[in-house]
Design a protein around this motif. Sequence first.
Motif, PDB file in Angstrom:
ATOM      1  N   LEU A 213      39.525  88.103  25.271  1.00 37.00           N
ATOM      2  CA  LEU A 213      39.726  87.910  23.836  1.00 37.00           C
ATOM      3  C   LEU A 213      41.171  87.498  23.592  1.00 37.00           C
ATOM      4  CD1 LEU A 213      37.890  91.118  22.567  1.00 37.00           C
ATOM      5  CD2 LEU A 213      36.972  88.808  22.706  1.00 37.00           C
ATOM      6  N   VAL A 214      41.345  86.384  22.915  1.00 34.00           N
ATOM      7  CA  VAL A 214      42.672  85.861  22.629  1.00 34.00           C
ATOM      8  C   VAL A 214      42.826  85.752  21.119  1.00 34.00           C
ATOM      9  CG1 VAL A 214      44.267  83.937  22.989  1.00 34.00           C
ATOM     10  CG2 VAL A 214      42.630  84.551  24.785  1.00 34.00           C
ATOM     11  N   GLY A 215      43.951  86.207  20.602  1.00 31.60           N
ATOM     12  CA  GLY A 215      44.171  86.105  19.164  1.00 31.60           C
ATOM     13  C   GLY A 215      45.464  86.768  18.760  1.00 31.60           C
ATOM     14  N   GLU A 216      45.941  86.426  17.592  1.00 27.64           N
ATOM     15  CA  GLU A 216      47.179  86.995  17.080  1.00 27.64           C
ATOM     16  C   GLU A 216      47.024  88.499  16.871  1.00 27.64           C
ATOM     17  OE1 GLU A 216      48.182  84.940  13.487  1.00 27.64           O
ATOM     18  OE2 GLU A 216      48.056  82.958  14.409  1.00 27.64           O
ATOM     19  N   SER A 217      48.145  89.200  16.795  1.00 26.61           N
ATOM     20  CA  SER A 217      48.115  90.628  16.511  1.00 26.61           C
ATOM     21  C   SER A 217      47.448  90.882  15.161  1.00 26.61           C
ATOM     22  CB  SER A 217      49.536  91.202  16.499  1.00 26.61           C
ATOM     23  OG  SER A 217      50.106  91.147  17.778  1.00 26.61           O
TER      24      SER A 217
ATOM     25  N   THR B 135      48.714  91.316  29.587  1.00 24.44           N
ATOM     26  CA  THR B 135      49.924  90.720  30.173  1.00 24.44           C
ATOM     27  C   THR B 135      51.047  91.734  30.343  1.00 24.44           C
ATOM     28  OG1 THR B 135      50.642  90.011  27.970  1.00 24.44           O
ATOM     29  CG2 THR B 135      49.416  88.411  29.285  1.00 24.44           C
ATOM     30  N   GLU B 136      50.858  92.969  29.853  1.00 18.59           N
ATOM     31  CA  GLU B 136      51.865  94.009  30.031  1.00 18.59           C
ATOM     32  C   GLU B 136      51.754  94.698  31.393  1.00 18.59           C
ATOM     33  OE1 GLU B 136      54.357  94.776  27.777  1.00 18.59           O
ATOM     34  OE2 GLU B 136      53.612  92.939  26.831  1.00 18.59           O
ATOM     35  N   MET B 137      50.690  94.382  32.136  1.00 24.09           N
ATOM     36  CA  MET B 137      50.525  94.970  33.469  1.00 24.09           C
ATOM     37  C   MET B 137      51.526  94.375  34.448  1.00 24.09           C
ATOM     38  SD  MET B 137      46.544  95.314  34.525  1.00 24.09           S
ATOM     39  CE  MET B 137      45.477  96.556  33.839  1.00 24.09           C
TER      40      MET B 137
ATOM     41  N   ASN C  63      49.469  83.401  24.315  1.00 19.37           N
ATOM     42  CA  ASN C  63      48.750  82.275  24.889  1.00 19.37           C
ATOM     43  C   ASN C  63      48.612  82.537  26.383  1.00 19.37           C
ATOM     44  OD1 ASN C  63      48.213  79.809  26.265  1.00 19.37           O
ATOM     45  ND2 ASN C  63      48.883  78.667  24.476  1.00 19.37           N
ATOM     46  N   PRO C  64      47.393  82.750  26.913  1.00 24.47           N
ATOM     47  CA  PRO C  64      47.265  83.143  28.323  1.00 24.47           C
ATOM     48  C   PRO C  64      47.770  82.083  29.297  1.00 24.47           C
ATOM     49  CG  PRO C  64      45.115  82.663  27.359  1.00 24.47           C
ATOM     50  CD  PRO C  64      46.099  82.678  26.234  1.00 24.47           C
TER      51      PRO C  64
ATOM     52  N   TYR D  29      43.746  85.504  35.573  1.00 28.59           N
ATOM     53  CA  TYR D  29      43.404  84.828  34.315  1.00 28.59           C
ATOM     54  C   TYR D  29      42.036  84.159  34.422  1.00 28.59           C
ATOM     55  CZ  TYR D  29      43.321  80.935  30.978  1.00 28.59           C
ATOM     56  OH  TYR D  29      42.938  80.019  30.034  1.00 28.59           O
ATOM     57  N   HIS D  30      41.815  83.422  35.508  1.00 31.32           N
ATOM     58  CA  HIS D  30      40.531  82.739  35.662  1.00 31.32           C
ATOM     59  C   HIS D  30      39.392  83.729  35.862  1.00 31.32           C
ATOM     60  CE1 HIS D  30      42.269  78.798  35.532  1.00 31.32           C
ATOM     61  NE2 HIS D  30      43.055  79.006  36.593  1.00 31.32           N
ATOM     62  N   ARG D  31      39.676  84.864  36.495  1.00 28.52           N
ATOM     63  CA  ARG D  31      38.627  85.861  36.710  1.00 28.52           C
ATOM     64  C   ARG D  31      38.263  86.572  35.413  1.00 28.52           C
ATOM     65  NH1 ARG D  31      34.929  88.185  37.095  1.00 28.52           N
ATOM     66  NH2 ARG D  31      33.939  89.357  38.779  1.00 28.52           N
ATOM     67  N   LEU D  32      39.247  86.779  34.549  1.00 24.41           N
ATOM     68  CA  LEU D  32      38.994  87.447  33.272  1.00 24.41           C
ATOM     69  C   LEU D  32      38.332  86.521  32.256  1.00 24.41           C
ATOM     70  CD1 LEU D  32      42.314  89.459  32.815  1.00 24.41           C
ATOM     71  CD2 LEU D  32      40.057  90.422  33.279  1.00 24.41           C
ATOM     72  N   SER D  33      38.717  85.257  32.279  1.00 22.03           N
ATOM     73  CA  SER D  33      38.253  84.334  31.237  1.00 22.03           C
ATOM     74  C   SER D  33      36.986  83.604  31.657  1.00 22.03           C
ATOM     75  CB  SER D  33      39.351  83.334  30.880  1.00 22.03           C
ATOM     76  OG  SER D  33      39.726  82.569  32.009  1.00 22.03           O
TER      77      SER D  33
END
Length: 448
Positions: A159-163, A235-237, A276-277, A291-295
């Motif tokens: 899931l991608v989106g603004e806060s 992305t905080e990991m 933006n991933p 990234y590719h595995r998650l998306s």
Amino acid sequence: MPHLLITDDEASIRDLIADIASDEGYTVAHAADIRQARIQIERQKPDVILLDMQLPDGDGIEFWSNLELPDTQVVFITGYSSVDSAIKALRCGAVDYLLKPVSLRRLRGVLAELKALLQKQPTPGSTDCFARMVGNSRAMQLLCAHIEKVAPTQATVLLVGESGTGKELAAEAIHLASPRHQKPFMPVNCGAISPNLIESELFGHEKGSFTGADRQHKGYFERASGGTLFLDEITEMSMELQVRLLRVLETGRFMRVGTHEEIAADVRVVAATNRNPEQAVANGTLREDLYHRLSVFPLELPPLRDRDTDVLILAEHFLNKLNVEGKTKKTFSPAALKAMSDYSWPGNIRELRNFVYRSYILADTVIHGDFNTFELESHSAGWGSEIMVPVGVPLADANKQLILATLKQCGGVKKAAAEMLGISLKTLYNRLEEYGAAGDVDESSSFR
């Protein structure tokens, strides 16, 4: 059984709605115009009316406003969405506002919710998996349609989106619409857990595996067994942990910290980021293979500014909840509704919710406002302020300046600063601890 009156000049729409309403347990009457609607109402008072806003012999809103049916719920239907029409519909007591072509998913949800309300029963969680995703804009209809498609599968979703766009609600909807809905849904904010503890929190640890590990601990992957694990702020990991997560996703197995015994991971992973991933991959904060595995199935959540009249529907939703909790009957003035509709909402749903809450507290019976006062209130909370960061300053230093400046702008109220920054309160505390500023602000306020 509750009785439904469908008033619409298109016979095909009436027939389609009637079939769905019958499946939901309603008796149904049809009317093609206002004259026929009056006849049907005389024959049997409806519990719910689905009413087209533009009928051959008159205006649907005007017709409803002149009826004296205090115990009847109305849902307006229109093929011509506009801010003014939405305001009129909400102001005259509509419980919802559906756009043509009518979303069958949304229609079923509305009918189920109204039936539960009429029978004074809670709506079963499986009746409408999207009950908490308020709004009926084209953008939301498309998002929910995609969720319905991917939910029954085992595909990982990014899931991608603004806060503030509601990524956790979308993840929960995926879970509720999936075969895993009776098992746990576990949200994890990767940015809110200390980097030293996140591996243990995700995968668990054995007794004695590190200092302070005085007992065995099951991590989120075990506790969510059979269900869905939502990893927010992925992305905080750390890069090292991203490698471990990738291995779990590829093998379906993991190990607790302090052991070499593998455990099967029976979970569906949904991840999210407000960045933006692809840019995160380029910046080195997200592994490209992860990234590719998650998306496998990426979904972009629309910002509130792209959701048409959902702003007004959400505002009324938040106000109604506050009225129920506070046993009040506060309302928005037309000027306040216009101001909310005109504003771009950079903080999205979170910002709107906070504005409604703040306005509710300040108002006596009517929430007033025009564009200027509305904008002033928003900027007084911190939006619109600027800090100067020279080119070449390390990103970590720039983030530090922004966080400390925002905290100062909020008068030291950490909860408000976290919401403005679009991060969790725990993430803010972690950052302040890193900066050595965790104790610089007075903690006596009850609004932390």
